[in-house]
Design an enzyme around this catalytic site. Structure first.
Site, short mmCIF file in Angstrom:
data_model
loop_
_atom_site.label_atom_id
_atom_site.label_comp_id
_atom_site.label_asym_id
_atom_site.label_seq_id
_atom_site.Cartn_x
_atom_site.Cartn_y
_atom_site.Cartn_z
N ASN A 121 76.39 8.89 29.15
CA ASN A 121 76.29 9.38 27.95
C ASN A 121 75.47 8.39 27.18
O ASN A 121 75.94 7.19 27.12
CB ASN A 121 77.52 9.75 27.22
N SER A 158 74.77 14.92 27.25
CA SER A 158 74.75 14.87 25.83
C SER A 158 75.84 15.77 25.09
O SER A 158 75.99 16.89 25.58
CB SER A 158 73.37 15.52 25.35
N GLU A 159 76.85 15.07 24.40
CA GLU A 159 78.01 15.80 24.13
C GLU A 159 77.78 17.10 23.41
O GLU A 159 78.95 17.69 23.52
CB GLU A 159 79.01 14.73 22.95
N ASN A 160 76.62 17.18 22.86
CA ASN A 160 76.48 19.03 22.50
C ASN A 160 76.22 19.94 23.53
O ASN A 160 76.18 21.04 23.26
CB ASN A 160 75.34 19.07 21.36
N SER A 212 82.32 19.93 27.12
CA SER A 212 81.41 18.81 27.23
C SER A 212 82.43 17.60 26.78
O SER A 212 82.54 16.35 27.57
CB SER A 212 80.59 19.03 26.05
#
Lengths: 229, 229
Positions: free
Chosen positions: A33, A56-58, A98
């Protein structure tokens, strides 16, 4: 202190050179990340043929580089809100999945910016002491969950104050999580025995780095960072 | 079969009331239900508590809602983006309340609510300002805090395709929080680009089953990934 930094400035690494240092340490098959800012420069420095996946945390597993002109899609953005692509074999997930990846220990590494890092690995990157509020985003979840937390930052503040300190004075993001620090002066490992100076920028000495650091550095086995000409 | 399709925007948002807690889809510029937001603004609703990752961008969407005085409290992860100036102005003037929640915790609090659970334990935010007032527990030598479910009266989200039962699919990284929000609200309203016939959505790829959807409004075809603007 600031005078000293000015004297050293020609020897400080650029943002791209710091990103290249991190990229060299990201290993085959890792899921990584990347935080906002300098970490987003890292993918372009991954050696060709090394399969490193970016999260990507989204909700993106397998985030690729920015799109070619004409290929932009507003529904495909990074956590930093920049337009990105999906690599072949990538996947989309929802937000809880996520963050299950993050907290559940599936991130081999997170690369984040920081305001301050303590010798015990305390990470401070979400709020300045003089602010009543900050933008936490996913930093706390990712920092506690990733197997390794690499920090990229300038070695000192603009005023020349150390950002690597014996004990944190800034608001905490996550305690004892940072494993490695990459700055414009050096690469420093955070170990149970303290901070270990692994490599320094060409033209600097271990004493230069120690003078700009607020905690003792073990420089017994220090090397020099190799930078592209 | 219950008719979930709303023929007008006014009809779609008719159930939203003053003082409601509203989950609002959107991550950056993606997945923001801008039509539904405009519908809420046009009704002049007041005292809403809004749950959203961001604090509004520019002057449309959530930023319009805030600017027109609809919002009493915002629960979000990343309030201080450069283009969240509308929120900042009202916050600085003391006209809007703010609760900051780590992003993974925000998602999981909604999922927990949707799943009928009483809360969950997380290592995220342990030892930080955001753990203040929260119950601490140690399990198997690890420190956790107790986070409580975040249930809401309404969810306003955006999807890509819907069928008459309310089954939804999303597009790329515009999925993010939306499936979680759909689960966590008493009443979920969706704006969606395209309606297809029952059976046209592959059951293997439906992300949100219609059981979580109460109403949907067809915004009509628009350039994919472009949103309302």
């Amino acid at each position: 202190m600031s005078a000293q930094i000015n004297r050293l400035t020609p020897h400080l690494l650029t943002r791209g050179q710091i990103a290249a240092c991190v990229a060299a340490d990201l290993e085959e098959d890792w899921l990584v990340n990347l935080g906002i800012g300098m970490p987003t420069l890292i993918p372009e420095y991954i050696p060709p043929g090394r399969d490193v996946m970016f999260h990507s945390e989204n909700g993106i597993i397998g985030m690729g580089p920015p799109p070619a002109p004409g290929e932009e899609d507003q529904d495909l953005i990074s956590a930093g809100k920049g337009l990105v692509t999906l690599i072949p074999g990538g996947a989309y997930v929802n937000h809880t999945d996520s963050f299950a990846i993050a907290r559940g220990g599936r991130l081999d590494c997170a690369v984040l910016g920081a305001f301050q890092v303590a010798a015990n690995g305390d990470l401070c990157n979400w709020r300045l002491p003089n602010q009543t509020s900050g933008s936490v985003g996913g930093a706390m979840d990712i920092a506690v969950g990733a197997k390794r937390v690499f920090v990229t930052m300038s070695h000192t503040t603009r005023e020349g104050d150390a950002k690597i300190v014996a004990e944190r004075t800034y608001p905490l993001t996550a305690g004892g999580v940072v494993t490695k620090i990459y700055t414009d002066m050096a690469v420093i490992a955070v170990t149970p025995d303290g901070l270990v100076l692994e490599a320094i920028a060409p033209g600097l000495t271990a004493d230069d780095v120690q003078a700009a650091t607020g905690a003792p550095l073990d420089s017994a086995n220090v090397g020099t960072i190799s930078v592209a000409a | 079969m219950k008719k979930k399709r709303a023929e007008t925007l006014e009809d779609a948002v008719a159930n939203v009331e003053d003082g409601a807690t509203v989950l609002l889809g959107g991550f950056g510029g993606t997945s923001v239900p801008e039509f539904l937001i405009d519908g809420v603004c046009d009704r002049g609703l007041r005292e809403l508590t809004i749950v959203s990752n961001n604090a509004g961008n520019g002057r449309t969407g959530l930023a319009r809602m805030i600017e027109e005085g609809c919002v009493a409290k915002l629960i979000c992860t990343f309030p201080w983006a450069k283009d969240s100036f509308v929120f900042k102005e009202l916050y600085d003037a003391g006209k809007i309340e703010l609760e900051i929640v780590p992003q993974g915790t925000l998602a999981e609090r909604m999922r927990t609510a949707g799943a009928g659970l009483g809360g969950f334990l997380t290592q995220t935010a342990v030892g930080t300002d955001l753990a203040e007032g929260k119950q601490a527990l140690t399990i198997d030598g690890k420190d956790y805090i107790l986070e409580l479910p975040l249930r809401a009266d309404m969810a306003l989200i955006k999807a890509y395709k819907v069928d008459p039962r309310g089954n939804l699919v999303y597009r790329k990284s515009a999925r993010n929080f939306s499936p979680i929000m759909a689960m966590a609200a008493d009443h979920t309203i969706v704006e969606v680009a395209e309606e297809v016939a029952i059976g046209d959505l592959d059951p293997e790829v439906i992300i949100t089953p219609g059981v979580f959807v109460d109403r949907y409004f067809i915004t009509g075809p628009y350039d994919l990934g472009r949103g309302k603007r």
